[in-house]
Scaffold this motif. Structure first.
Motif, PDB file in Angstrom:
ATOM      1  N   TRP A  78      80.448  18.131  87.840  1.00  0.00           N
ATOM      2  CA  TRP A  78      80.333  16.685  87.610  1.00  0.00           C
ATOM      3  C   TRP A  78      81.698  16.055  87.372  1.00  0.00           C
ATOM      4  CZ3 TRP A  78      76.324  14.721  89.594  1.00  0.00           C
ATOM      5  CH2 TRP A  78      75.122  15.417  89.611  1.00  0.00           C
ATOM      6  N   ALA A  79      82.643  16.804  86.794  1.00  0.00           N
ATOM      7  CA  ALA A  79      84.006  16.291  86.624  1.00  0.00           C
ATOM      8  C   ALA A  79      84.679  16.073  87.979  1.00  0.00           C
ATOM      9  CB  ALA A  79      84.829  17.249  85.770  1.00  0.00           C
ATOM     10  N   VAL A  80      84.467  17.000  88.909  1.00  0.00           N
ATOM     11  CA  VAL A  80      85.013  16.836  90.264  1.00  0.00           C
ATOM     12  C   VAL A  80      84.425  15.594  90.919  1.00  0.00           C
ATOM     13  CG1 VAL A  80      85.017  17.834  92.588  1.00  0.00           C
ATOM     14  CG2 VAL A  80      85.596  19.254  90.625  1.00  0.00           C
ATOM     15  N   LEU A  81      83.121  15.416  90.800  1.00  0.00           N
ATOM     16  CA  LEU A  81      82.495  14.232  91.391  1.00  0.00           C
ATOM     17  C   LEU A  81      82.979  12.951  90.724  1.00  0.00           C
ATOM     18  CD1 LEU A  81      78.806  15.287  92.134  1.00  0.00           C
ATOM     19  CD2 LEU A  81      80.799  15.304  93.634  1.00  0.00           C
ATOM     20  N   ALA A  82      83.235  12.985  89.422  1.00  0.00           N
ATOM     21  CA  ALA A  82      83.773  11.806  88.736  1.00  0.00           C
ATOM     22  C   ALA A  82      85.181  11.484  89.234  1.00  0.00           C
ATOM     23  CB  ALA A  82      83.778  12.033  87.224  1.00  0.00           C
ATOM     24  N   LEU A  83      85.995  12.502  89.474  1.00  0.00           N
ATOM     25  CA  LEU A  83      87.331  12.269  90.019  1.00  0.00           C
ATOM     26  C   LEU A  83      87.262  11.664  91.418  1.00  0.00           C
ATOM     27  CD1 LEU A  83      89.278  15.458  88.888  1.00  0.00           C
ATOM     28  CD2 LEU A  83      89.695  13.099  88.171  1.00  0.00           C
ATOM     29  N   VAL A  84      86.343  12.137  92.227  1.00  0.00           N
ATOM     30  CA  VAL A  84      86.167  11.573  93.567  1.00  0.00           C
ATOM     31  C   VAL A  84      85.740  10.114  93.467  1.00  0.00           C
ATOM     32  CG1 VAL A  84      84.725  11.680  95.643  1.00  0.00           C
ATOM     33  CG2 VAL A  84      85.734  13.765  94.711  1.00  0.00           C
ATOM     34  N   TRP A  85      84.785   9.833  92.587  1.00  0.00           N
ATOM     35  CA  TRP A  85      84.330   8.456  92.401  1.00  0.00           C
ATOM     36  C   TRP A  85      85.480   7.565  91.936  1.00  0.00           C
ATOM     37  CZ3 TRP A  85      83.996   5.132  88.212  1.00  0.00           C
ATOM     38  CH2 TRP A  85      83.274   3.957  88.446  1.00  0.00           C
ATOM     39  N   ALA A  86      86.300   8.056  91.001  1.00  0.00           N
ATOM     40  CA  ALA A  86      87.448   7.271  90.524  1.00  0.00           C
ATOM     41  C   ALA A  86      88.446   7.038  91.657  1.00  0.00           C
ATOM     42  CB  ALA A  86      88.123   7.984  89.359  1.00  0.00           C
ATOM     43  N   GLY A  99      94.875   4.328 102.332  1.00  0.00           N
ATOM     44  CA  GLY A  99      93.760   4.324 101.385  1.00  0.00           C
ATOM     45  C   GLY A  99      92.455   4.788 101.994  1.00  0.00           C
ATOM     46  N   ARG A 100      92.197   4.370 103.222  1.00  0.00           N
ATOM     47  CA  ARG A 100      90.961   4.790 103.889  1.00  0.00           C
ATOM     48  C   ARG A 100      90.962   6.295 104.136  1.00  0.00           C
ATOM     49  NH1 ARG A 100      87.800   0.609 106.702  1.00  0.00           N
ATOM     50  NH2 ARG A 100      88.752  -1.374 106.210  1.00  0.00           N
ATOM     51  N   ALA A 101      92.110   6.822 104.537  1.00  0.00           N
ATOM     52  CA  ALA A 101      92.205   8.270 104.760  1.00  0.00           C
ATOM     53  C   ALA A 101      92.009   9.032 103.450  1.00  0.00           C
ATOM     54  CB  ALA A 101      93.550   8.634 105.379  1.00  0.00           C
ATOM     55  N   ALA A 102      92.592   8.508 102.362  1.00  0.00           N
ATOM     56  CA  ALA A 102      92.420   9.153 101.052  1.00  0.00           C
ATOM     57  C   ALA A 102      90.960   9.106 100.622  1.00  0.00           C
ATOM     58  CB  ALA A 102      93.306   8.480 100.011  1.00  0.00           C
ATOM     59  N   ILE A 107      85.741  12.026  99.945  1.00  0.00           N
ATOM     60  CA  ILE A 107      84.331  12.274 100.261  1.00  0.00           C
ATOM     61  C   ILE A 107      84.157  13.688 100.808  1.00  0.00           C
ATOM     62  CG2 ILE A 107      82.448  11.598 101.814  1.00  0.00           C
ATOM     63  CD1 ILE A 107      83.439   8.687 101.417  1.00  0.00           C
ATOM     64  N   LEU A 108      85.068  14.125 101.679  1.00  0.00           N
ATOM     65  CA  LEU A 108      85.009  15.500 102.188  1.00  0.00           C
ATOM     66  C   LEU A 108      85.161  16.520 101.062  1.00  0.00           C
ATOM     67  CD1 LEU A 108      86.993  15.246 105.542  1.00  0.00           C
ATOM     68  CD2 LEU A 108      84.544  15.612 105.228  1.00  0.00           C
ATOM     69  N   ALA A 109      86.033  16.227 100.093  1.00  0.00           N
ATOM     70  CA  ALA A 109      86.208  17.131  98.950  1.00  0.00           C
ATOM     71  C   ALA A 109      84.924  17.221  98.122  1.00  0.00           C
ATOM     72  CB  ALA A 109      87.371  16.658  98.081  1.00  0.00           C
ATOM     73  N   ALA A 110      84.245  16.096  97.953  1.00  0.00           N
ATOM     74  CA  ALA A 110      82.981  16.113  97.211  1.00  0.00           C
ATOM     75  C   ALA A 110      81.922  16.922  97.953  1.00  0.00           C
ATOM     76  CB  ALA A 110      82.489  14.682  96.984  1.00  0.00           C
ATOM     77  N   LEU A 111      81.863  16.757  99.278  1.00  0.00           N
ATOM     78  CA  LEU A 111      80.911  17.546 100.065  1.00  0.00           C
ATOM     79  C   LEU A 111      81.243  19.029  99.989  1.00  0.00           C
ATOM     80  CD1 LEU A 111      80.367  15.385 103.266  1.00  0.00           C
ATOM     81  CD2 LEU A 111      78.657  16.019 101.562  1.00  0.00           C
ATOM     82  N   VAL A 152      75.120  20.700 104.555  1.00  0.00           N
ATOM     83  CA  VAL A 152      75.361  19.252 104.511  1.00  0.00           C
ATOM     84  C   VAL A 152      74.174  18.498 105.112  1.00  0.00           C
ATOM     85  CG1 VAL A 152      76.826  17.393 105.413  1.00  0.00           C
ATOM     86  CG2 VAL A 152      77.868  19.444 104.449  1.00  0.00           C
ATOM     87  N   CYS A 153      73.582  19.034 106.170  1.00  0.00           N
ATOM     88  CA  CYS A 153      72.385  18.408 106.745  1.00  0.00           C
ATOM     89  C   CYS A 153      71.229  18.429 105.741  1.00  0.00           C
ATOM     90  CB  CYS A 153      71.993  19.092 108.040  1.00  0.00           C
ATOM     91  SG  CYS A 153      73.127  18.738 109.398  1.00  0.00           S
ATOM     92  N   GLY A 154      71.131  19.512 104.965  1.00  0.00           N
ATOM     93  CA  GLY A 154      70.131  19.557 103.898  1.00  0.00           C
ATOM     94  C   GLY A 154      70.383  18.488 102.846  1.00  0.00           C
ATOM     95  N   LEU A 155      71.648  18.274 102.516  1.00  0.00           N
ATOM     96  CA  LEU A 155      71.993  17.194 101.586  1.00  0.00           C
ATOM     97  C   LEU A 155      71.603  15.831 102.165  1.00  0.00           C
ATOM     98  CD1 LEU A 155      75.507  18.441 100.465  1.00  0.00           C
ATOM     99  CD2 LEU A 155      73.496  18.203  98.996  1.00  0.00           C
ATOM    100  N   ALA A 156      71.788  15.674 103.476  1.00  0.00           N
ATOM    101  CA  ALA A 156      71.404  14.418 104.127  1.00  0.00           C
ATOM    102  C   ALA A 156      69.892  14.209 104.064  1.00  0.00           C
ATOM    103  CB  ALA A 156      71.892  14.410 105.573  1.00  0.00           C
ATOM    104  N   VAL A 157      69.118  15.291 104.183  1.00  0.00           N
ATOM    105  CA  VAL A 157      67.663  15.184 104.071  1.00  0.00           C
ATOM    106  C   VAL A 157      67.268  14.726 102.666  1.00  0.00           C
ATOM    107  CG1 VAL A 157      65.512  16.545 104.014  1.00  0.00           C
ATOM    108  CG2 VAL A 157      67.123  16.806 105.910  1.00  0.00           C
ATOM    109  N   VAL A 158      67.925  15.288 101.661  1.00  0.00           N
ATOM    110  CA  VAL A 158      67.642  14.866 100.283  1.00  0.00           C
ATOM    111  C   VAL A 158      68.007  13.394 100.096  1.00  0.00           C
ATOM    112  CG1 VAL A 158      68.243  15.207  97.855  1.00  0.00           C
ATOM    113  CG2 VAL A 158      67.877  17.183  99.332  1.00  0.00           C
ATOM    114  N   ALA A 159      69.181  12.990 100.606  1.00  0.00           N
ATOM    115  CA  ALA A 159      69.609  11.587 100.471  1.00  0.00           C
ATOM    116  C   ALA A 159      68.663  10.651 101.219  1.00  0.00           C
ATOM    117  CB  ALA A 159      71.038  11.435 100.990  1.00  0.00           C
ATOM    118  N   ALA A 160      68.254  11.023 102.435  1.00  0.00           N
ATOM    119  CA  ALA A 160      67.330  10.177 103.196  1.00  0.00           C
ATOM    120  C   ALA A 160      65.973  10.095 102.508  1.00  0.00           C
ATOM    121  CB  ALA A 160      67.172  10.720 104.616  1.00  0.00           C
ATOM    122  N   SER A 161      65.531  11.198 101.932  1.00  0.00           N
ATOM    123  CA  SER A 161      64.258  11.190 101.199  1.00  0.00           C
ATOM    124  C   SER A 161      64.345  10.269  99.991  1.00  0.00           C
ATOM    125  CB  SER A 161      63.894  12.605 100.748  1.00  0.00           C
ATOM    126  OG  SER A 161      63.746  13.455 101.846  1.00  0.00           O
ATOM    127  N   ALA A 162      65.474  10.322  99.285  1.00  0.00           N
ATOM    128  CA  ALA A 162      65.653   9.454  98.120  1.00  0.00           C
ATOM    129  C   ALA A 162      65.743   7.995  98.540  1.00  0.00           C
ATOM    130  CB  ALA A 162      66.907   9.861  97.359  1.00  0.00           C
TER     131      ALA A 162
END
Length: 193
Positions: A78-86, A99-102, A107-111, A152-162
């Motif tokens: 969760w700390a890693v995800l918080a750093l990505v969000w920040a 900035g867009r590349a960063a 996002i790739l690091a979070a995945l 990652v496709c499984g994560l997409a299924v969870v996100a689409a379901s949500a």
């Protein structure tokens, strides 16, 4: 396909959905998410192998995964995800060159972190130390891009379901673990060949 074979496969699918609900309940404190995933992987592994298993077995594996260091992996994740969000918030707030590349790299690091935690959770066995599992999962997520894409496709299924209906994301978590188990078995089969 014979009726018995169909019923056996449907039973595994139903067990995946039920396991997803168990994951959601066990991961309510958030820091227990990796341990909940590890216990779910063990439960589904035993189900696929035809062993008797149930909620009591899942709860026992959850306790073992927490004792084996699973409680420390959750806050780190969760700390890693918080750093990505920040990082994403900073990129949006300040128009800096690159900035867009960063943001895309964040996002790739979070995945990548998510795939690594999922692969470590499915590789976990009672008595295994998370500290030893994470580097191997990290390497497998890089060396097996097709398996990582499956996760990652499984994560997409969870996100689409949500997105479609939030309660549907709960059983989809079990399908995500089943997909990650398939990716890990695939990686093991590739390594053995």
């Amino acid at each position: 396909m014979s009726r018995d074979r169909f019923l056996a496969r449907f039973g595994v699918f139903a067990e995946c959905l039920l396991t997803g609900v168990w994951i959601a309940v066990a991961a309510l404190p958030l820091v227990t998410l990796p341990a909940a995933l590890a216990a779910a992987a063990g439960h589904l592994r035993r189900t696929i192998e035809g062993e008797e298993t149930g909620l009591r077995g899942y709860a026992g594996e959850l306790r073992a995964a927490l004792r084996g260091g699973g409680w420390a992996v959750g806050p780190a994740y969760w700390a890693v995800l918080a750093l990505v969000w920040a990082d994403l918030a900073l990129v949006r707030a300040l128009p800096v060159p690159g900035g867009r590349a960063a943001g895309a790299l964040a996002i790739l690091a979070a995945l990548w972190a998510t795939v690594t935690v999922l692969r470590a959770a499915t590789a976990w066995r009672p008595g295994a130390a998370w500290r030893a599992l994470l580097p191997g999962a990290w390497r497998r997520s890089l060396r097996d891009p097709a398996g990582s894409l499956l996760v990652v496709c499984g994560l997409a299924v969870v996100a689409a379901s949500a997105w479609f209906s939030a309660p549907l994301a709960l059983p989809a978590l079990g399908l995500l673990v089943a997909g990650t188990l398939a990716a890990e078995r695939r990686t093991g089969a590739l390594a053995a060949a």
